[in-house]
Design a protein around this motif. Structure first.
Motif, PDB file in Angstrom:
ATOM      1  N   THR A 163       0.929  -1.247  -0.009  1.00 18.71           N
ATOM      2  CA  THR A 163       0.328  -0.300   0.665  1.00 18.71           C
ATOM      3  C   THR A 163       0.936   1.479   0.298  1.00 18.71           C
ATOM      4  OG1 THR A 163      -0.201   0.075   2.204  1.00 18.71           O
ATOM      5  CG2 THR A 163      -1.704  -1.000   1.036  1.00 18.71           C
ATOM      6  N   GLU A 164       1.741   1.272   0.422  1.00 16.17           N
ATOM      7  CA  GLU A 164       2.555   2.342  -0.063  1.00 16.17           C
ATOM      8  C   GLU A 164       3.191   2.367  -0.992  1.00 16.17           C
ATOM      9  OE1 GLU A 164       5.776   4.863   0.431  1.00 16.17           O
ATOM     10  OE2 GLU A 164       4.549   4.627   1.554  1.00 16.17           O
ATOM     11  N   LYS A 165       2.977   3.905  -1.565  1.00 15.96           N
ATOM     12  CA  LYS A 165       2.977   2.983  -2.750  1.00 15.96           C
ATOM     13  C   LYS A 165       4.738   3.540  -3.606  1.00 15.96           C
ATOM     14  CE  LYS A 165      -0.280   4.645  -5.699  1.00 15.96           C
ATOM     15  NZ  LYS A 165      -0.725   4.054  -6.824  1.00 15.96           N
ATOM     16  N   ASN A 166       5.733   3.401  -2.929  1.00 17.41           N
ATOM     17  CA  ASN A 166       6.751   3.882  -3.738  1.00 17.41           C
ATOM     18  C   ASN A 166       7.624   2.294  -3.464  1.00 17.41           C
ATOM     19  OD1 ASN A 166       7.493   6.349  -3.804  1.00 17.41           O
ATOM     20  ND2 ASN A 166       8.258   7.152  -1.732  1.00 17.41           N
ATOM     21  N   LEU A 167       7.016   1.572  -2.688  1.00 20.29           N
ATOM     22  CA  LEU A 167       7.076   0.303  -2.783  1.00 20.29           C
ATOM     23  C   LEU A 167       6.579   0.015  -3.658  1.00 20.29           C
ATOM     24  CD1 LEU A 167       9.068  -2.340  -1.762  1.00 20.29           C
ATOM     25  CD2 LEU A 167       6.794  -2.608  -0.044  1.00 20.29           C
ATOM     26  N   PHE A 168       5.275  -0.168  -4.139  1.00 24.43           N
ATOM     27  CA  PHE A 168       4.330  -0.959  -5.287  1.00 24.43           C
ATOM     28  C   PHE A 168       5.342  -0.736  -6.164  1.00 24.43           C
ATOM     29  CE2 PHE A 168       1.252  -1.394  -8.556  1.00 24.43           C
ATOM     30  CZ  PHE A 168       1.011  -2.622  -8.200  1.00 24.43           C
ATOM     31  N   MET A 169       5.730   0.702  -7.069  1.00 25.00           N
ATOM     32  CA  MET A 169       6.426   0.656  -8.015  1.00 25.00           C
ATOM     33  C   MET A 169       7.108   0.367  -8.473  1.00 25.00           C
ATOM     34  SD  MET A 169       3.549   2.464  -9.522  1.00 25.00           S
ATOM     35  CE  MET A 169       4.919   2.983 -10.992  1.00 25.00           C
ATOM     36  N   LYS A 170       7.921  -0.566  -7.535  1.00 23.73           N
ATOM     37  CA  LYS A 170       9.438  -0.870  -7.521  1.00 23.73           C
ATOM     38  C   LYS A 170       9.725  -2.328  -8.020  1.00 23.73           C
ATOM     39  CE  LYS A 170      12.544   1.889  -4.371  1.00 23.73           C
ATOM     40  NZ  LYS A 170      12.969   1.566  -2.828  1.00 23.73           N
ATOM     41  N   ALA A 171       8.018  -2.654  -8.378  1.00 23.95           N
ATOM     42  CA  ALA A 171       7.744  -4.492  -8.984  1.00 23.95           C
ATOM     43  C   ALA A 171       8.766  -4.409  -9.704  1.00 23.95           C
ATOM     44  CB  ALA A 171       6.528  -4.297  -9.296  1.00 23.95           C
ATOM     45  N   HIS A 172       9.768  -5.895 -10.205  1.00 25.26           N
ATOM     46  CA  HIS A 172      10.236  -5.599 -10.951  1.00 25.26           C
ATOM     47  C   HIS A 172      10.339  -7.525 -10.682  1.00 25.26           C
ATOM     48  CE1 HIS A 172      12.590  -6.977  -7.522  1.00 25.26           C
ATOM     49  NE2 HIS A 172      13.741  -6.989  -8.381  1.00 25.26           N
ATOM     50  N   ALA A 173      10.108  -7.684 -12.603  1.00 31.98           N
ATOM     51  CA  ALA A 173      10.465  -9.270 -12.678  1.00 31.98           C
ATOM     52  C   ALA A 173      11.916  -9.986 -12.601  1.00 31.98           C
ATOM     53  CB  ALA A 173      10.171  -9.661 -14.156  1.00 31.98           C
ATOM     54  N   ALA A 174      11.857 -10.944 -11.849  1.00 29.80           N
ATOM     55  CA  ALA A 174      13.009 -11.843 -11.457  1.00 29.80           C
ATOM     56  C   ALA A 174      12.940 -13.535 -11.380  1.00 29.80           C
ATOM     57  CB  ALA A 174      13.854 -11.372  -9.881  1.00 29.80           C
ATOM     58  N   HIS A 175      13.406 -14.377 -11.523  1.00 24.26           N
ATOM     59  CA  HIS A 175      13.557 -15.787 -11.819  1.00 24.26           C
ATOM     60  C   HIS A 175      11.941 -16.060 -11.902  1.00 24.26           C
ATOM     61  CE1 HIS A 175      17.274 -15.078  -9.954  1.00 24.26           C
ATOM     62  NE2 HIS A 175      17.098 -14.432  -8.746  1.00 24.26           N
ATOM     63  N   GLY A 176      11.747 -15.535 -12.837  1.00 25.39           N
ATOM     64  CA  GLY A 176       9.856 -15.213 -13.465  1.00 25.39           C
ATOM     65  C   GLY A 176       8.839 -15.341 -13.030  1.00 25.39           C
ATOM     66  N   THR A 177       9.338 -14.978 -12.159  1.00 24.35           N
ATOM     67  CA  THR A 177       8.416 -14.131 -10.845  1.00 24.35           C
ATOM     68  C   THR A 177       8.297 -12.201 -10.793  1.00 24.35           C
ATOM     69  OG1 THR A 177       8.950 -13.472  -8.650  1.00 24.35           O
ATOM     70  CG2 THR A 177       8.346 -15.636  -9.741  1.00 24.35           C
ATOM     71  N   VAL A 178       6.738 -11.810 -10.325  1.00 22.34           N
ATOM     72  CA  VAL A 178       7.291 -10.567  -9.727  1.00 22.34           C
ATOM     73  C   VAL A 178       7.479 -10.516  -8.836  1.00 22.34           C
ATOM     74  CG1 VAL A 178       5.768  -8.394  -9.223  1.00 22.34           C
ATOM     75  CG2 VAL A 178       5.281  -9.737 -12.017  1.00 22.34           C
ATOM     76  N   THR A 179       8.337  -9.675  -8.338  1.00 22.73           N
ATOM     77  CA  THR A 179       8.897  -9.518  -6.842  1.00 22.73           C
ATOM     78  C   THR A 179       9.245  -8.111  -6.700  1.00 22.73           C
ATOM     79  OG1 THR A 179      10.332 -10.104  -5.752  1.00 22.73           O
ATOM     80  CG2 THR A 179      11.071  -9.680  -7.360  1.00 22.73           C
ATOM     81  N   TRP A 180       8.587  -7.535  -5.250  1.00 19.75           N
ATOM     82  CA  TRP A 180       9.446  -6.352  -4.597  1.00 19.75           C
ATOM     83  C   TRP A 180      10.633  -6.250  -3.929  1.00 19.75           C
ATOM     84  CZ3 TRP A 180       4.207  -8.382  -5.540  1.00 19.75           C
ATOM     85  CH2 TRP A 180       3.342  -7.460  -7.209  1.00 19.75           C
ATOM     86  N   ASN A 181      10.485  -7.019  -3.033  1.00 20.19           N
ATOM     87  CA  ASN A 181      11.568  -7.154  -2.209  1.00 20.19           C
ATOM     88  C   ASN A 181      12.682  -8.301  -2.071  1.00 20.19           C
ATOM     89  OD1 ASN A 181      10.616  -7.661  -0.082  1.00 20.19           O
ATOM     90  ND2 ASN A 181       9.622  -5.538   0.287  1.00 20.19           N
ATOM     91  N   ASP A 182      12.587  -8.510  -1.615  1.00 25.35           N
ATOM     92  CA  ASP A 182      13.132 -10.172  -0.927  1.00 25.35           C
ATOM     93  C   ASP A 182      12.289 -10.912   0.166  1.00 25.35           C
ATOM     94  OD1 ASP A 182      16.039 -10.126  -1.822  1.00 25.35           O
ATOM     95  OD2 ASP A 182      17.110  -9.318   0.146  1.00 25.35           O
ATOM     96  N   GLU A 183      10.704  -9.818   0.648  1.00 23.88           N
ATOM     97  CA  GLU A 183       9.820 -10.472   0.874  1.00 23.88           C
ATOM     98  C   GLU A 183       9.093 -10.704   0.115  1.00 23.88           C
ATOM     99  OE1 GLU A 183       9.785  -8.624   4.773  1.00 23.88           O
ATOM    100  OE2 GLU A 183      11.348  -8.786   5.283  1.00 23.88           O
ATOM    101  N   ILE A 184       8.603  -9.830  -0.920  1.00 27.67           N
ATOM    102  CA  ILE A 184       7.279  -9.755  -1.616  1.00 27.67           C
ATOM    103  C   ILE A 184       7.181 -10.307  -2.724  1.00 27.67           C
ATOM    104  CG2 ILE A 184       5.603  -8.583  -1.716  1.00 27.67           C
ATOM    105  CD1 ILE A 184       6.317  -6.899   0.202  1.00 27.67           C
ATOM    106  N   ASP A 185       6.775 -11.359  -3.093  1.00 22.84           N
ATOM    107  CA  ASP A 185       6.744 -11.329  -4.576  1.00 22.84           C
ATOM    108  C   ASP A 185       5.111 -12.481  -5.184  1.00 22.84           C
ATOM    109  OD1 ASP A 185       6.747 -14.570  -3.772  1.00 22.84           O
ATOM    110  OD2 ASP A 185       8.319 -14.678  -4.140  1.00 22.84           O
TER     111      ASP A 185
END
Length: 78
Positions: free
Chosen positions: A43-65
């Motif tokens: 819900t923190e917009k800055n974190l949401f906007m960091k979505a990226h593709a890695a290893h075939g999934t969508v991830t935001w950081n080490d804890e959220i994918d």
């Protein structure tokens, strides 16, 4: 078998546009998932906007994918 995510674009309305390895593009609304504890930090917009593709999934950081299965099967074809 669900194809892997190769590219993802986070949108300002808490939606994602994803491209899969088979060339398909899908739109996915994350808003219903933001109430789940696993995704509530997004819900923190800055974190949401960091979505990226890695290893075939969508991830935001080490804890959220997000599973490519969820994105592919529940996403809307573009």
């Amino acid at each position: 078998m669900t194809p892997d995510v190769v590219q993802v674009t986070p949108l300002t309305d808490y939606c994602l546009e994803a491209v899969f390895e088979n060339g398909e593009r899908r739109w996915f609304d994350m808003k219903p998932f933001l109430s789940y504890p696993a995704f509530s930090a997004l819900t923190e917009k800055n974190l949401f906007m960091k979505a990226h593709a890695a290893h075939g999934t969508v991830t935001w950081n080490d804890e959220i994918d997000l599973s490519p299965d969820t994105l592919y099967l529940r996403g809307r074809s573009l």
